[in-house]
Design a protein around this motif. Structure first.
Motif, short mmCIF file in Angstrom:
data_model
loop_
_atom_site.label_atom_id
_atom_site.label_comp_id
_atom_site.label_asym_id
_atom_site.label_seq_id
_atom_site.Cartn_x
_atom_site.Cartn_y
_atom_site.Cartn_z
N ASN A 150 2.65 6.57 3.23
CA ASN A 150 1.26 6.48 3.33
C ASN A 150 0.99 5.04 3.53
OD1 ASN A 150 -1.70 6.43 3.88
ND2 ASN A 150 -1.88 7.65 1.92
N SER A 154 -3.61 -3.23 -3.29
CA SER A 154 -2.49 -4.02 -2.40
C SER A 154 -2.47 -5.42 -2.28
CB SER A 154 -2.71 -3.45 -0.91
OG SER A 154 -3.89 -3.87 -0.53
N ASN A 211 0.74 4.00 -2.88
CA ASN A 211 0.28 5.32 -2.31
C ASN A 211 1.45 6.33 -3.00
OD1 ASN A 211 -2.16 4.47 -1.47
ND2 ASN A 211 -1.20 4.13 0.53
N ALA A 233 -4.29 0.43 0.20
CA ALA A 233 -4.68 0.62 -1.24
C ALA A 233 -5.40 -0.51 -1.54
CB ALA A 233 -3.40 0.86 -2.15
N SER A 283 0.80 -1.20 -0.01
CA SER A 283 -0.02 0.10 0.16
C SER A 283 0.95 1.32 0.07
CB SER A 283 -0.90 -0.16 1.05
OG SER A 283 -1.82 -1.02 1.26
#
Length: 603
Positions: free
Chosen positions: A503, A510, A444, A507, A440
């Motif tokens: 971050n 992911s 990101n 997501a 993620s």
């Protein structure tokens, strides 16, 4: 029934797929049950190749018809509609070698050339693909090809061992008329046979015990244009960096040790095949490259083009691997220089790294060259996977090959090598974030990331290493670690402030589709002692228990103690005894050599 029982005395019937073979309990002919994964994957690719070949042939036929219409309807030279003819041809033949800056006369000459030299002759008939299994042993693979692959032509099975060829012929007869009509077994040196049958086979299969390096030069010459070479290598200790100098002598590349070593082994083998092909104005197009169990297996198509081989340096790279952390960098051998309308090749710019790693300050090891272009064809992979799922009952190793193909289908194909999340954390001495959190953070940050079929912990990403370390620095800030020595690689890395604020919010992408659906991707071995076996002809002793298992080992030792193999001739028996004697002499000589070396060192 009694006669059949007498014939089968001392033999075991082994069934795999639609083939059955007779294997004697003595170790005179090589067979490894674990290679069912290899054979199933090869059959799946072969089925896909036959279907693709038909599609390509139909496209050529269609193009041929349109080109003939254009040529026949073309106006006399110098007329006002020549430009229209050229434009019409270019629309028909978008994927041709003709360059759009060519003159009308050059295009017209190209149009008429196939008609003059007869290159279209025979295009209307597509013959069944001819297959060569260069190292047949028991002949199981060749028999499975003949019995299970629809539309296959003649299959030639070679071996330079007399006992293997006799066993192969016996197995061909045992499998009935289909195998007998399609499979031929010959006692021959595969290298000489392939050299004397240049561009004759649509499919060449190399599955040696160990390294295929000595067969590659003749193999790339024996494959027909557009044909496929299927090649296995089992010398993983060499390819993965255990003996770098040996790897260089066999494959022309130097390996570096890293978690990605098995993928690097695949790329070293691809680079070696490309190198051999280039010597004969040929080049390769990989369609599938697989690491399974204890070996690697590549499937490449081979074409002839003197102009295309100029692009080979663009597909090869050197690898710089930091000795202190997990940072690695690739340097391409070549680059493209465009000036006006001309395109030329030039040496790659370098070095891509300083003398010391910008992340941890340590030195770099350099390896390669390796194949850095894609090693899979996504369209092929998806097609093969769909075909396997549609014919589930015909693949004994269905679960294994579908799991491998599924993982490959979700890889980032244009990203060479990968990082290991656990290794990153080991360098920093920190706790590990979950794979979903790390994925993620990368997504990101605006980059792509995927898994690797080679290693369940491997993560392929197009994010540069400084971004990877920034993400880890942000993680460590939220999960502090104990102080480490000042010269430790992790300490140096963490001493820098992150330029990127990671971050870790989950997501959407992911998890891959297979992970989201909880599809099995990495399966355990189906049974114990699933791996390489003893080379044919070797005297089986108690030291082979780790390869064979205690039950099979005891059966082999009991057989050797009770009887002599009934199908060995007197000459072969004496050769077998001589081999054992030579092996004992070699062991004695080895001990003597070690003693001499030790004495020399002490003195």
């Amino acid at each position: 029934m009694g006669d059949l029982g007498d014939k089968l005395k001392g033999y075991t019937i082994i069934k795999e797929g639609e083939a059955e073979i007779l294997m004697h309990s003595s170790n005179t002919v090589f067979f490894n049950k674990a290679q069912v994964n290899n054979r199933d994957m090869s059959i799946a690719v072969l089925r896909g190749f036959i279907a693709k070949r038909k599609e390509e042939h139909a496209t050529l036929l269609n193009k041929k018809g349109k080109l003939e219409e254009v040529v026949l309807e073309a106006p006399p030279s110098g007329s006002a509609t020549e430009e229209e003819t050229t434009t019409q041809y270019l629309k028909i033949n978008d994927d041709s070698d003709i360059q759009r800056h060519q003159s009308v006369d050059e295009v017209e000459s190209t149009l008429k050339e196939p008609m003059k030299n007869g290159s279209w002759k025979g295009l209307g008939e597509l013959k069944a693909p001819k297959v060569l299994e260069a190292l047949a042993a028991s002949g199981l693979r060749a028999i499975r090809y003949a019995r299970e692959v629809e539309g296959i032509g003649q299959v030639i099975a070679l071996d330079n061992d007399k006992a293997s060829i006799e066993a192969c012929k016996k197995n061909i007869q045992f499998n009935g008329s289909v195998a007998s009509s399609k499979v031929e077994a010959h006692l021959a040196d595969a290298r000489v046979y392939m050299l004397s049958h240049s561009k004759e086979f649509d499919v060449v299969d190399l599955d040696p015990y160990g390294s295929p390096s000595v067969f590659l030069d003749s193999a790339v010459q024996s494959v027909a244009d557009g044909g496929i070479l299927m090649c296995t290598a089992t010398d993983m200790a060499v390819l993965c960096g255990g003996n770098g100098e040996v790897c260089y002598s066999k494959y022309g590349s130097y390996p570096v040790k890293g978690k990605y070593c098995h993928e690097m082994a695949l790329r070293i083998l691809l680079a070696s095949i490309e190198s051999h092909a280039n010597r004969y104005k040929r080049y390769i197009v990989p369609i599938l490259s697989v690491h399974m169990d204890f070996y690697i297996r590549v499937f490449v198509r081979i074409y002839t083009s003197a102009s295309e081989i100029k692009n080979t340096p663009l597909k090869l790279s050197y690898v710089y691997q930091c000795v202190g952390c997990d940072s690695f960098h690739l340097q391409s051998l070549g680059r493209i220089v465009t000036k006006n309308n001309s395109v030329k090749s030039a040496p790659g710019f370098g070095p891509v790294v300083p003398q010391e790693c910008s992340d941890c300050g340590k030195k770099f090891n350099m390896g390669g060259p390796i194949w850095s272009a894609p090693m899979h064809d996504q369209e092929w992979v998806l097609s093969i996977l769909a075909n396997v799922k549609a014919m589930k009952e015909r693949y004994p190793a269905y679960e294994k090959i579908t799991s491998v193909l599924t993982t490959i289908s979700e890889e980032l194909h244009d990203v060479p090598l990968f990082v290991s999340l656990h290794n990153l954390c080991a360098t920093l001495k920190c706790t590990s974030p979950s794979a979903v959190m790390f994925r993620s953070a990368v997504i990101n940050a605006g980059y792509c990331i995927s898994g690797s079929h080679v290693n369940p912990l491997g993560l392929k990403t197009d994010a540069p290493m400084n971004v990877i370390w920034d993400i880890m620095r942000c993680w460590v800030k939220n999960h502090p670690i104990k102080p480490q020595p000042p010269n430790h690689s992790g300490t140096v890395i963490l001493a820098k402030e992150p330029e990127l604020q990671a971050n870790f919010a989950r997501a959407v992408a992911s998890l891959s589709k297979a992970q989201a659906k909880k599809v099995k991707r990495f399966l355990p071995n189906p049974e114990r002692h699933w791996g390489p076996k003893v080379r044919a002809g070797r005297h089986i002793t108690s030291k082979h228990v780790s390869l064979l298992g205690p039950e099979l080992l005891n059966g082999s030792l009991n057989h050797e103690g009770n009887e002599t193999a009934p199908d060995l001739s007197a000459q072969e028996t004496s050769e077998h005894i001589m081999y054992e004697g030579e092996e004992e002499q070699d062991r004695t000589a080895g001990k003597r050599q070690k003693t001499d070396d030790g004495s020399a060192c002490e003195s």
